[in-house]
Design a protein around this motif. Structure first.
Motif, short mmCIF file in Angstrom:
data_model
loop_
_atom_site.label_atom_id
_atom_site.label_comp_id
_atom_site.label_asym_id
_atom_site.label_seq_id
_atom_site.Cartn_x
_atom_site.Cartn_y
_atom_site.Cartn_z
N ARG A 100 -3.12 -7.68 -6.36
CA ARG A 100 -3.57 -6.46 -6.75
C ARG A 100 -2.62 -5.15 -7.28
O ARG A 100 -2.44 -4.56 -7.95
CB ARG A 100 -4.62 -5.52 -5.56
CG ARG A 100 -4.65 -4.23 -5.60
CD ARG A 100 -5.57 -3.48 -6.45
NE ARG A 100 -5.82 -2.17 -6.07
CZ ARG A 100 -5.66 -1.13 -6.96
NH1 ARG A 100 -5.65 -1.26 -8.14
NH2 ARG A 100 -5.84 0.23 -6.57
N TYR A 114 0.78 -1.17 -0.09
CA TYR A 114 -0.04 -0.03 0.13
C TYR A 114 1.02 1.36 -0.01
O TYR A 114 0.52 2.16 -0.71
CB TYR A 114 -0.88 0.00 1.18
CG TYR A 114 -1.84 1.09 1.38
CD1 TYR A 114 -3.00 1.29 0.69
CD2 TYR A 114 -1.33 2.36 1.98
CE1 TYR A 114 -3.69 2.70 0.86
CE2 TYR A 114 -2.09 3.44 2.20
CZ TYR A 114 -3.31 3.43 1.65
OH TYR A 114 -3.99 4.76 1.83
N PRO A 122 -5.21 3.85 -4.52
CA PRO A 122 -5.82 2.78 -3.65
C PRO A 122 -7.47 3.08 -3.75
O PRO A 122 -7.70 4.17 -3.81
CB PRO A 122 -5.28 3.02 -2.18
CG PRO A 122 -3.95 3.80 -2.35
CD PRO A 122 -4.23 4.69 -3.81
N THR A 123 -8.09 2.15 -3.77
CA THR A 123 -9.60 2.07 -3.52
C THR A 123 -9.96 2.63 -2.13
O THR A 123 -9.02 2.76 -1.28
CB THR A 123 -10.20 0.60 -3.82
OG1 THR A 123 -9.74 -0.05 -2.80
CG2 THR A 123 -10.07 0.10 -5.21
N ALA A 124 -11.31 3.21 -1.98
CA ALA A 124 -11.57 3.46 -0.53
C ALA A 124 -11.25 2.46 0.35
O ALA A 124 -10.97 2.63 1.42
CB ALA A 124 -12.96 3.99 -0.85
N GLU A 125 -11.43 1.22 -0.07
CA GLU A 125 -11.46 0.19 0.85
C GLU A 125 -10.01 0.05 1.26
O GLU A 125 -9.63 -0.51 2.25
CB GLU A 125 -12.20 -1.31 0.28
CG GLU A 125 -12.16 -2.33 1.07
CD GLU A 125 -12.63 -3.54 0.60
OE1 GLU A 125 -12.19 -4.67 1.01
OE2 GLU A 125 -12.97 -3.64 -0.55
N GLU A 126 -9.30 0.05 0.24
CA GLU A 126 -7.83 -0.06 0.42
C GLU A 126 -7.07 0.92 1.28
O GLU A 126 -6.54 0.82 2.18
CB GLU A 126 -6.93 -0.12 -0.69
CG GLU A 126 -7.13 -1.50 -1.68
CD GLU A 126 -6.71 -1.42 -3.16
OE1 GLU A 126 -6.93 -2.41 -3.79
OE2 GLU A 126 -6.66 -0.11 -3.72
N ARG A 127 -7.67 2.33 0.97
CA ARG A 127 -7.40 3.37 2.14
C ARG A 127 -7.82 2.99 3.30
O ARG A 127 -6.96 3.39 4.46
CB ARG A 127 -7.93 4.55 1.31
CG ARG A 127 -6.96 5.64 1.57
CD ARG A 127 -7.76 7.03 1.10
NE ARG A 127 -8.35 6.88 -0.42
CZ ARG A 127 -7.59 6.89 -1.52
NH1 ARG A 127 -6.32 7.27 -1.32
NH2 ARG A 127 -8.02 6.87 -2.69
N GLU A 184 -3.47 8.54 -5.38
CA GLU A 184 -4.94 8.48 -5.95
C GLU A 184 -5.20 6.85 -6.33
O GLU A 184 -6.30 6.44 -6.32
CB GLU A 184 -5.22 9.25 -7.16
CG GLU A 184 -5.07 10.59 -6.59
CD GLU A 184 -5.92 11.19 -5.79
OE1 GLU A 184 -7.16 10.99 -5.56
OE2 GLU A 184 -5.38 11.64 -4.81
N VAL A 198 -2.96 -3.31 0.59
CA VAL A 198 -3.64 -3.92 -0.53
C VAL A 198 -2.90 -5.28 -0.66
O VAL A 198 -1.92 -5.72 -0.15
CB VAL A 198 -3.13 -3.20 -1.86
CG1 VAL A 198 -3.46 -1.58 -2.17
CG2 VAL A 198 -1.29 -3.21 -1.96
N TRP A 243 -1.38 -3.58 -10.63
CA TRP A 243 -1.17 -2.18 -10.67
C TRP A 243 -0.02 -1.62 -11.31
O TRP A 243 -0.20 -0.85 -12.15
CB TRP A 243 -1.45 -1.41 -9.40
CG TRP A 243 -1.20 -0.10 -9.26
CD1 TRP A 243 -2.08 1.11 -9.75
CD2 TRP A 243 0.04 0.56 -8.82
NE1 TRP A 243 -1.22 2.17 -9.56
CE2 TRP A 243 -0.15 1.97 -8.93
CE3 TRP A 243 1.04 -0.19 -8.11
CZ2 TRP A 243 0.97 2.80 -8.35
CZ3 TRP A 243 2.16 0.81 -7.45
CH2 TRP A 243 1.90 2.31 -7.75
#
Ligand SMILES: Nc1ncnc2c1ncn2[C@@H]1O[C@H](COP(=O)(O)OP(=O)(O)OP(=O)(O)O)[C@@H](O)[C@H]1O
Ligand SMILES: O=P(O)(O)O[C@@H]1[C@H](O)[C@H](O)[C@@H](OP(=O)(O)O)[C@H](OP(=O)(O)O)[C@H]1O
Length: 442
Positions: A294, A269, A280-285, A278, A290, A298
């Motif tokens: 994934r 992460y 990471p997804t909201a969930e990852e944040r 920008e 991560v 990426w």
């Protein structure tokens, strides 16, 4: 598989006998060397032999079918110029990097670094610094090695020289702490059984000239290593590039594992956010973590892995400047620019690389090993120096796995989960294409 040493290190002359006398239950020949060795380590093969006499060199331990292979002209073949006739032949150097404890074998990556003018570290701890492209160490081993001519040549031949000066080993990318320069043209990479098996199989495959010669498993300070040729040995102040091949950088089995037992990683992460806050997804944040797959996907789409089937991971130029900031090098134009910067204005070098890659492609298309393995995360190591000498070798078989028979791959078919395709040859096609486009119009 490795076993603990059993008997006194064999003498040079007895090595051949030992290979015949000692066998595993499966009938494979084994080697053994003494734990309290008299500091003599010996390796030999059908063609040639060499002998060290020093306490600092690693002990050969028993490995299943671990036959040592000499650096040979075929394996060290350089495009454009032949090793055997090169004036630098007498400049073979070696170095050893021992001095670190197993505890310091950190799985830290040499990434995001751009540095210049690095001098050889004097201790393993210094090497553990997070700099990119750290250099190896001055050799601890007296230059007592003699490289003897083979009895029978076939396609291989050995060099008969006395090394004169030390050539520091340089790691461009990869896990920090996994390597030690083994001295006398050898490199030690932290042992994994998978990589050992691949290197062993490759020694019997048509790809042998395109991979570092493999010399078995050695033990040093309770840690096992795969011993292989240091590919920088025949170069003077080399420029080095690591290109990770293929359209996929994680194994199918890693994907399955991630689906069954997801283990989000904070370190990945952080690496992701460092490059693109920008991403990471909201969930990852929320998790501040991560999944590895994934992260790897990426990295693949951010770079040229997905679009070209290879990516530049790191470059160390002859002047010592090192750059591993290629995470966003994605478009064909960006890749070409980085390659151009690496080869400079030397058409001879570019042509040398192209020739070698074309030869490699021909061999890959018929190699049994290649057909029957999923080759993921493997790199092509490009090396050249100011004399115009060039070489390209396949390295890193840590994530190369055999396919269940009768499955084979063509390495060009696009990957869909389950088909195991890795896009290696498609990437090589593209790499050759890009380099060809860089040739000046004549
Ligand atoms: N045989 C060799 N001779 C010279 N240099 C080598 C050799 N093998 C590896 N290297 C150096 O070490 C670096 C890392 O190698 P490698 O890819 O095997 O390591 P790794 O830790 O498995 O990497 P990864 O992070 O991709 O899994 C290469 O970029 C190169 O600079
Ligand atoms: O280059 P980066 O962005 O630093 O990312 C690393 C890179 O993808 C390596 O190939 C991978 O090792 P493997 O190929 O061995 O999986 C490593 O995984 P790891 O951290 O799990 O070792 C990643 O962290």
């Amino acid at each position: 598989m490795t076993k603990t040493p059993m008997t006194k290190a064999p003498s040079l002359r007895s090595m051949g006998d030992m290979k015949h006398n000692s066998q595993t239950s499966s009938g494979d020949p084994v080697w053994s060397a003494n734990e309290k060795t008299d500091s003599t380590i010996i390796a030999a093969d059908n063609h040639s032999h060499y002998e060290h006499t020093n306490e600092n060199i690693p002990q050969v331990v028993i490995t299943r079918d671990a036959r040592p292979y000499r650096i040979d002209l075929e394996a060290m073949r350089v495009s454009g110029l032949s090793v055997g006739s090169h004036p630098d032949e007498e400049s073979i150097c070696s170095d050893s990097g021992f001095g670190g404890s197993p505890a310091s074998l950190l799985l830290r990556k040499l990434s995001n670094a751009s540095s210049s003018g690095l001098s050889p570290a004097s201790s393993f701890e210094e090497y553990e610094d997070d700099r990119g492209c750290p250099e190896g160490f001055p050799d601890e081993v007296p230059r007592s090695v003699t490289w003897k001519k083979p009895r029978s040549t076939g396609t291989s031949s050995s060099l008969s020289v006395t090394p004169k000066k030390s050539q520091p080993w340089v790691q461009v990318v990869g896990h920090a702490g996994s390597f030690h320069s083994g001295g006398d043209g050898m490199l030690l990479k932290r042992h994994t059984e998978g990589e050992q098996l691949c290197l062993q199989r490759l020694m019997d495959d048509s790809l042998r000239p395109f991979v570092p010669g493999y010399h078995g498993v050695v033990r040093r300070s309770e840690q096992h290593y795969n011993m292989m040729d240091n590919l920088l040995t025949h170069f003077n102040s080399p420029a080095i590039m690591d290109c990770k091949m293929g359209t996929r950088t994680y194994l199918e089995e890693e994907l399955v594992k991630a689906q069954e037992r997801p283990q989000p990683r904070q370190d990945m992460y952080e690496k992701m956010v460092d490059v693109d806050p920008e991403a990471p997804t909201a969930e990852e944040r929320a998790q501040q973590a991560v999944l590895k797959t994934r992260y790897m996907q990426w990295r693949e789409t951010l770079s040229s892995t997905t679009t070209l089937g290879f990516r530049i991971d790191g470059i160390k130029k002859a002047d010592g400047v090192c750059n591993t900031n290629f995470k966003r090098t994605k478009s064909r134009e960006q890749v070409m620019q980085a390659l151009q910067d690496f080869v400079g204005s030397h058409t001879l070098i570019l042509k040398g690389y192209l020739r070698r890659l074309q030869e490699l492609r021909l061999v890959l298309e018929t190699s049994k090993f290649f057909r029957t393995h999923e080759v993921v995360g493997s790199s092509l190591l490009f090396v050249h120096d100011s004399t115009g000498k060039t070489g390209v070798w396949m390295i890193d078989f840590g994530k190369t796995v055999p396919l269940p028979p009768p499955l084979t791959l063509d390495h060009r078919t696009p990957w869909v989960e389950g088909n195991r395709e890795d896009g290696y040859l498609w990437g090589l096609d593209n790499l050759i294409d890009v380099l060809t486009d860089m040739l000046p119009l004549s």
